[in-house]
Design a protein around this motif. Sequence first.
Motif, PDB file in Angstrom:
ATOM      1  N   ARG A 196      11.813 -28.714   4.420  1.00 14.31           N
ATOM      2  CA  ARG A 196      12.937 -27.810   4.632  1.00 14.31           C
ATOM      3  C   ARG A 196      12.803 -27.119   5.986  1.00 14.31           C
ATOM      4  NH1 ARG A 196      13.755 -22.645   3.568  1.00 14.31           N
ATOM      5  NH2 ARG A 196      11.751 -22.408   2.535  1.00 14.31           N
ATOM      6  N   HIS A 197      11.568 -26.744   6.296  1.00 17.84           N
ATOM      7  CA  HIS A 197      11.320 -26.094   7.590  1.00 17.84           C
ATOM      8  C   HIS A 197      11.744 -26.997   8.728  1.00 17.84           C
ATOM      9  CE1 HIS A 197       7.902 -23.607   5.614  1.00 17.84           C
ATOM     10  NE2 HIS A 197       9.094 -23.365   5.106  1.00 17.84           N
ATOM     11  N   THR A 198      11.262 -28.248   8.642  1.00 19.35           N
ATOM     12  CA  THR A 198      11.566 -29.210   9.688  1.00 19.35           C
ATOM     13  C   THR A 198      13.070 -29.349   9.830  1.00 19.35           C
ATOM     14  OG1 THR A 198       9.620 -30.333   8.870  1.00 19.35           O
ATOM     15  CG2 THR A 198      10.891 -31.474  10.541  1.00 19.35           C
ATOM     16  N   GLU A 229       8.718 -27.812   0.957  1.00 23.46           N
ATOM     17  CA  GLU A 229       8.940 -26.612   1.760  1.00 23.46           C
ATOM     18  C   GLU A 229       8.849 -26.951   3.246  1.00 23.46           C
ATOM     19  OE1 GLU A 229       6.891 -22.239   2.344  1.00 23.46           O
ATOM     20  OE2 GLU A 229       6.071 -23.662   0.895  1.00 23.46           O
ATOM     21  N   GLU A 230       7.784 -27.710   3.557  1.00 18.66           N
ATOM     22  CA  GLU A 230       7.589 -28.143   4.938  1.00 18.66           C
ATOM     23  C   GLU A 230       8.808 -28.897   5.441  1.00 18.66           C
ATOM     24  OE1 GLU A 230       5.023 -28.074   7.436  1.00 18.66           O
ATOM     25  OE2 GLU A 230       4.724 -26.239   6.281  1.00 18.66           O
ATOM     26  N   VAL A 288       4.064 -32.732  13.784  1.00 19.09           N
ATOM     27  CA  VAL A 288       5.390 -33.305  13.561  1.00 19.09           C
ATOM     28  C   VAL A 288       6.474 -32.476  14.264  1.00 19.09           C
ATOM     29  CG1 VAL A 288       5.686 -32.106  11.372  1.00 19.09           C
ATOM     30  CG2 VAL A 288       6.973 -34.184  11.805  1.00 19.09           C
ATOM     31  N   ASP A 289       6.253 -31.153  14.347  1.00 16.82           N
ATOM     32  CA  ASP A 289       7.241 -30.297  15.023  1.00 16.82           C
ATOM     33  C   ASP A 289       7.364 -30.663  16.495  1.00 16.82           C
ATOM     34  OD1 ASP A 289       7.712 -28.779  12.707  1.00 16.82           O
ATOM     35  OD2 ASP A 289       5.906 -27.603  13.087  1.00 16.82           O
ATOM     36  N   GLN A 294      14.620 -26.326  11.319  1.00 16.08           N
ATOM     37  CA  GLN A 294      14.249 -26.236  12.729  1.00 16.08           C
ATOM     38  C   GLN A 294      15.096 -27.130  13.615  1.00 16.08           C
ATOM     39  OE1 GLN A 294       9.849 -25.918  11.636  1.00 16.08           O
ATOM     40  NE2 GLN A 294       9.997 -26.994  13.551  1.00 16.08           N
ATOM     41  N   VAL A 314       0.233 -22.095   1.377  1.00 15.95           N
ATOM     42  CA  VAL A 314       0.058 -22.618   2.725  1.00 15.95           C
ATOM     43  C   VAL A 314       0.844 -23.894   2.950  1.00 15.95           C
ATOM     44  CG1 VAL A 314      -1.625 -23.544   4.342  1.00 15.95           C
ATOM     45  CG2 VAL A 314      -2.178 -21.531   2.965  1.00 15.95           C
ATOM     46  N   LEU A 315       0.739 -24.794   1.994  1.00 16.23           N
ATOM     47  CA  LEU A 315       1.340 -26.094   2.253  1.00 16.23           C
ATOM     48  C   LEU A 315       1.981 -26.668   1.011  1.00 16.23           C
ATOM     49  CD1 LEU A 315      -0.355 -29.040   4.063  1.00 16.23           C
ATOM     50  CD2 LEU A 315       2.017 -28.258   4.010  1.00 16.23           C
ATOM     51  N   GLY A 325       1.611 -22.060  15.476  1.00 17.04           N
ATOM     52  CA  GLY A 325       1.791 -22.716  14.187  1.00 17.04           C
ATOM     53  C   GLY A 325       2.644 -23.961  14.170  1.00 17.04           C
ATOM     54  N   ALA A 326       3.023 -24.479  15.346  1.00 17.27           N
ATOM     55  CA  ALA A 326       3.775 -25.724  15.352  1.00 17.27           C
ATOM     56  C   ALA A 326       2.859 -26.855  14.905  1.00 17.27           C
ATOM     57  CB  ALA A 326       4.310 -26.015  16.751  1.00 17.27           C
ATOM     58  N   ALA A 327       3.337 -27.646  13.943  1.00 16.88           N
ATOM     59  CA  ALA A 327       2.548 -28.790  13.493  1.00 16.88           C
ATOM     60  C   ALA A 327       2.822 -29.963  14.424  1.00 16.88           C
ATOM     61  CB  ALA A 327       2.921 -29.144  12.063  1.00 16.88           C
TER      62      ALA A 327
END
Lengths: 485, 242
Positions: A14-16, A11-12, A402-403, A19, A6-7, A398-400
């Motif tokens: 990298r997603h950011t 990884e997070e 921070v997104d 994005q 999940v977290l 699912g946008a956090a």
Amino acid sequence: MKGGPVLRAPEELRHTYAQLGITLLAGMREIWAHKFRSLLTMLGIILGVSSLVAMSALVAGMEKGAKESLVAIGGLEKVRVEPQDLPVEQRHLTDQAVGITINDVYALDHSAPLIRKLSPEMRLPATLSANGKTYRPWVCVGVWPVALEMSEHTIAHGRMITELDDELARNVCVIGTATRDELWGAPEKVGREIIPLGETVYINGVPFTIVGMFQHYESEQERKARELAKLQPEPAQQQGGVARDRGRGGRRRGNFVFYLKNSTVYLPLNTVWMKFRSGVALTGFGSSFQPVGGAGGATGDPRLSSLEVKIASVDLLPEALQQARNVLMSTHKGIEDFTFRTQEDWAEQIAIFVRNARLSGGLIAGISLLVGGIGIMNIMLASISERVREIGIRKSVGAATVDIFVQILVESVVIAVLGGLAGLATSFALVNLISSFSPTENAPIVQVGSLLVAFSFSVVVGVLAGIFPAVKAARLNPIQALRYE
Amino acid sequence: MALVELRNVSKIYRLGEEEIRALDDVSLDIEEGEFISIIGPSGSGKSTLMHILGCLDSPTQGTIKLDGVMIQNAGARELAAIRNRKIGFVFQFFNLLPKLNVLQNVELPMIYSGISGKERHRRALEALESVDLANRARHRPSQLSGGQQQRAAIARALVNNPRIIFADEPTGNLDSHTGDAILQLFRKLSQAGRTIVLVTHDPEIAAVTPRRIEIRDGKVATRVDLTLAGLDRVAAKGAPAL
Ligand SMILES: Nc1ncnc2c1ncn2[C@@H]1O[C@H](COP(=O)(O)OP(=O)(O)O)[C@@H](O)[C@H]1O
Ligand SMILES: [Mg+2]
């Protein structure tokens, strides 16, 4: 769920990161969807950036012009010794004041090692006539040959006054191009350059032979303009437009130093003393003169209008002045009838002016950028309340936090960056506009540094203006966002 | 262990002096692969329940365990990740982003899970095919009918392969024929093994699911049976539309 995927922080991250491209595109799309609104929002940034660049270009131009002039008059090492009214407590000694004499020159030469060169001057209010015309030059002065070097003059034709000329008190003179232009005609008017070497010119009715002529002095700016004019088609020149332009331009404030040099006539010091002693001006340059009646005052030494000295180095200026003062106090028997005029005052004035101009320009640009930033913040806040639903949807898939934060921040920065780029483009137009009605003739100089600074400011403004709306958007409760229809 | 375990969950809204118990001591389990409906009249707390189940909202009291994770211990970031990977939402008003086309809308959840562009594209198309909407991939939501929009929303809910799908009145904004088609789609997905929670106020719709939970005034109604809800007749008619 053990070690579920999940977290994981990297990884997070990298997603950011991945994005960001999408977010950028989305930001562009958002701005494009509200073209006019975005443009209005950018206006503040555009104005801020362009005024920052234009202001600093203007100041840089003026600074360069001022420094050119400073060099043209002999640099910081040059100091003028001028006669001065006695201080109040010495007023009763006025009768005994000798003024600056040739004696001081020898004394300084002998006893003030920090002074490298001495150039005595006898200023002569003069009317020149030749070729059926008359002309009153700004500077007609009796000098030693050293004056050439001292005042950064360059002989273009013929020769400078020699020591022999001085010793024999010959009736010779060196003129500048302004005198030539007035008496024989400027090259632009006549169509060819007249070099009046060997001609006779009457100075206050006394015939002198012209033995030399200085080069034509001008600022880099003028030189470029003149060269450009030369390249222009013939008709323009035949109409005499160029000559008239230059005539006017030559008298403008920014180029006064150059005009002054062109309007200088040098005579041997001794010649002036022998032929015109009763007519020599005994005050500083530019002020009204009083011819001295009795030759040589109290001592009978040749009395000077002023004395120019060159010191060993700018760093030693205070020491050199002290030395000179000590020597002069002794030759003047303690009567302080002289003063030193340094170019440092001027250099300092230039520095102060530049600082003030930068400050006020920076202030204006800063206020524009601030207003621009407020505009961006305002539009971002408005856009968020329009997009409550969008933010809710993004969060539901699912946008956090921070997104959403990044999304709004990126939009704000994109607006600011586009505004900044447009501002840079506009600044060149603004610089051209300003230079077309600039108060001086110094062309603005657009510096790469100022472009970078202005652009970074716009980015910073975008970030700062975006933070508050971005936080606000990121904190939106998705439920409220989704519930409202 | 059930996929979802809800224990003594209450949600209390405070409006000035007034206290609204939107949910009052609700406990329930949802097993993996279940097709379940939450039914109750408007304002009974169904949506509130669904939002809490779906990690969009947090309860005032009580605990939720979803796929082994205690939700009340999770941070906002983790909750976002759970919504992203484990949960799919379908709403009454579709909730597609109007500025994006259908394909981009379906790609949206994958953007937040950092899936590469190519993979996103492939999986979004696949999801659209599964709802029979691949031929509308480049359309804007506004260019689609309500039923098509809802199918796009279902594709979006499916695309990250979630553990559970929540649908809040998914047919509430559709005519009965289109609504039936959507229900049909849910049934098909259920048969394929998906866990689906259908929220509705309509007993006829609830009748398509094998299990029903009735909510009244924020509480799970004690007696849940078909006769009470008058659903036996519906069931007897064999729900012909399905
Ligand atoms: N943000 C809120 N503030 C106050 N009351 C709310 C809020 N959200 C929902 N409610 C109340 O909670 C109750 C349940 O609402 P909801 O879950 O939307 O019901 P349903 O979906 O069953 O129609 C309603 O009485 C509603 O007014
Ligand atoms: Mg509801």
